[in-house]
Design a protein around this motif. Structure first.
Motif, short mmCIF file in Angstrom:
data_model
loop_
_atom_site.label_atom_id
_atom_site.label_comp_id
_atom_site.label_asym_id
_atom_site.label_seq_id
_atom_site.Cartn_x
_atom_site.Cartn_y
_atom_site.Cartn_z
N GLY A 13 2.98 10.93 -36.24
CA GLY A 13 2.88 9.69 -35.48
C GLY A 13 2.25 9.92 -34.12
N LEU A 14 2.63 11.01 -33.47
CA LEU A 14 2.05 11.33 -32.17
C LEU A 14 0.57 11.70 -32.29
CD1 LEU A 14 5.02 13.37 -30.66
CD2 LEU A 14 4.22 11.10 -29.93
N PHE A 15 0.23 12.48 -33.31
CA PHE A 15 -1.17 12.87 -33.52
C PHE A 15 -2.03 11.63 -33.76
CE2 PHE A 15 -4.61 14.75 -36.26
CZ PHE A 15 -5.24 15.44 -35.24
N ASN A 16 -1.49 10.67 -34.49
CA ASN A 16 -2.23 9.43 -34.75
C ASN A 16 -2.43 8.59 -33.49
OD1 ASN A 16 -2.69 9.96 -37.45
ND2 ASN A 16 -0.82 8.93 -38.11
N SER A 35 -10.58 9.69 -32.63
CA SER A 35 -10.74 8.59 -33.59
C SER A 35 -10.12 8.99 -34.93
CB SER A 35 -12.22 8.29 -33.79
OG SER A 35 -12.86 9.33 -34.51
N GLN A 36 -9.92 8.00 -35.79
CA GLN A 36 -9.39 8.29 -37.12
C GLN A 36 -10.31 9.27 -37.85
OE1 GLN A 36 -8.83 4.97 -39.81
NE2 GLN A 36 -8.30 6.31 -41.48
N ALA A 48 -20.46 18.18 -26.81
CA ALA A 48 -20.60 17.26 -27.94
C ALA A 48 -19.97 15.90 -27.66
CB ALA A 48 -19.98 17.88 -29.19
N GLY A 49 -19.29 15.80 -26.51
CA GLY A 49 -18.68 14.51 -26.16
C GLY A 49 -17.17 14.50 -26.18
N TYR A 50 -16.57 15.64 -26.44
CA TYR A 50 -15.11 15.73 -26.43
C TYR A 50 -14.64 16.09 -25.02
CZ TYR A 50 -15.36 15.48 -31.49
OH TYR A 50 -15.60 15.07 -32.77
N THR A 51 -13.34 15.98 -24.82
CA THR A 51 -12.74 16.24 -23.51
C THR A 51 -11.73 17.37 -23.62
OG1 THR A 51 -10.90 14.71 -23.89
CG2 THR A 51 -12.94 13.77 -22.93
N ARG A 52 -11.26 17.84 -22.47
CA ARG A 52 -10.19 18.84 -22.48
C ARG A 52 -8.93 18.26 -23.12
NH1 ARG A 52 -13.65 20.28 -18.76
NH2 ARG A 52 -14.00 22.48 -18.32
N ARG A 53 -8.70 16.98 -22.91
CA ARG A 53 -7.58 16.31 -23.57
C ARG A 53 -7.73 16.44 -25.08
NH1 ARG A 53 -5.70 9.94 -23.06
NH2 ARG A 53 -4.23 10.01 -24.80
N ASN A 54 -8.94 16.19 -25.59
CA ASN A 54 -9.17 16.32 -27.03
C ASN A 54 -8.90 17.74 -27.51
OD1 ASN A 54 -12.11 14.22 -26.76
ND2 ASN A 54 -10.04 13.57 -27.28
N ALA A 112 -23.48 15.78 -35.63
CA ALA A 112 -23.30 16.83 -34.63
C ALA A 112 -21.92 16.79 -33.96
CB ALA A 112 -24.40 16.74 -33.57
N LYS A 113 -21.42 15.60 -33.65
CA LYS A 113 -20.12 15.52 -32.98
C LYS A 113 -18.99 15.94 -33.92
CE LYS A 113 -17.24 12.87 -29.88
NZ LYS A 113 -16.92 11.59 -29.28
N LEU A 114 -19.05 15.47 -35.16
CA LEU A 114 -18.01 15.86 -36.12
C LEU A 114 -18.11 17.35 -36.46
CD1 LEU A 114 -17.94 12.73 -38.46
CD2 LEU A 114 -16.39 13.29 -36.56
N GLU A 115 -19.32 17.88 -36.48
CA GLU A 115 -19.49 19.32 -36.70
C GLU A 115 -18.87 20.10 -35.56
OE1 GLU A 115 -20.78 23.14 -38.18
OE2 GLU A 115 -20.00 21.29 -39.02
N ALA A 116 -18.99 19.59 -34.33
CA ALA A 116 -18.37 20.24 -33.18
C ALA A 116 -16.85 20.26 -33.35
CB ALA A 116 -18.77 19.55 -31.88
#
Length: 183
Positions: free
Chosen positions: A51-54, A59-60, A139-145, A109-113
């Motif tokens: 639940g927390l991960f979701n 994104s999904q 690739a557009g992700y953050t440290r939070r990600n 590219a982003k999903l590959e990252a």
């Protein structure tokens, strides 16, 4: 080693509400939940963590890429089949699903990252080379990600390891997505 495949009647009392809610949500009780019900604490930890991960900022689709990457790496046949089904229902490109199942690079590219970063975190047990982190961020992700990937690893280590230990059989709704590792 044989584990009990519980239902609402046989599950330990603390597991029953989760078993009942899961069966309602799916229309059947998936084998992993039925088997994890033996340990109410394990089942609750997985469901709460899931639940927390979701709720993360991923994104999904990014979460599903993460899950399928991890599941294929640790060879959880149930998770690969179930999440292949989920991606198919969400109208993901068949080539994306097949690449994830085959442990191959993704065209996006982003999903590959996300796939590469997930594998790096797993292989480094949390440590990632600075250039790997930089590629993930570029690739557009953050440290939070990046930390959300760690959360996902914690949550899905519970399910993938439990599924493998209990030898969770594949339920009928996921049989069309059956998967076997290539070792």
């Amino acid at each position: 080693m044989s584990f009990t495949r519980h239902d609402a009647a046989s599950a330990p009392e603390q597991s029953r509400p989760i078993v009942e809610n899961t069966a309602k949500g799916f229309g059947f009780l998936p084998a992993p939940v039925a088997l994890m019900a033996e340990s109410p604490e394990l089942l609750e930890a997985f469901m709460t963590g899931n639940g927390l991960f979701n709720k993360t900022s991923l994104s999904q689709m990014e979460r599903e890429v993460f899950i399928l990457t991890m599941a294929a790496k640790v060879e959880c046949h149930y998770c690969v089949a179930m999440h292949s089904s989920m991606l198919t229902r969400s109208k993901a490109e068949p080539a994306l699903i097949e690449a994830l199942r085959a442990r191959k690079p993704l065209d996006d590219a982003k999903l590959e990252a996300m796939r590469v970063f997930t594998l790096a975190v797993m292989e480094g047990h949390g440590y990632v080379e600075p250039e790997t982190m930089e590629a993930f961020l570029s690739a557009g992700y953050t440290r939070r990600n990046a930390l959300e990937v760690v959360l996902g690893l914690g949550v899905y280590t519970i399910s993938t390891y439990a599924n493998r230990m209990t030898e969770a059989p594949l339920d009928e709704p996921f049989k069309a997505f059956e998967w076997h590792s290539e070792h």
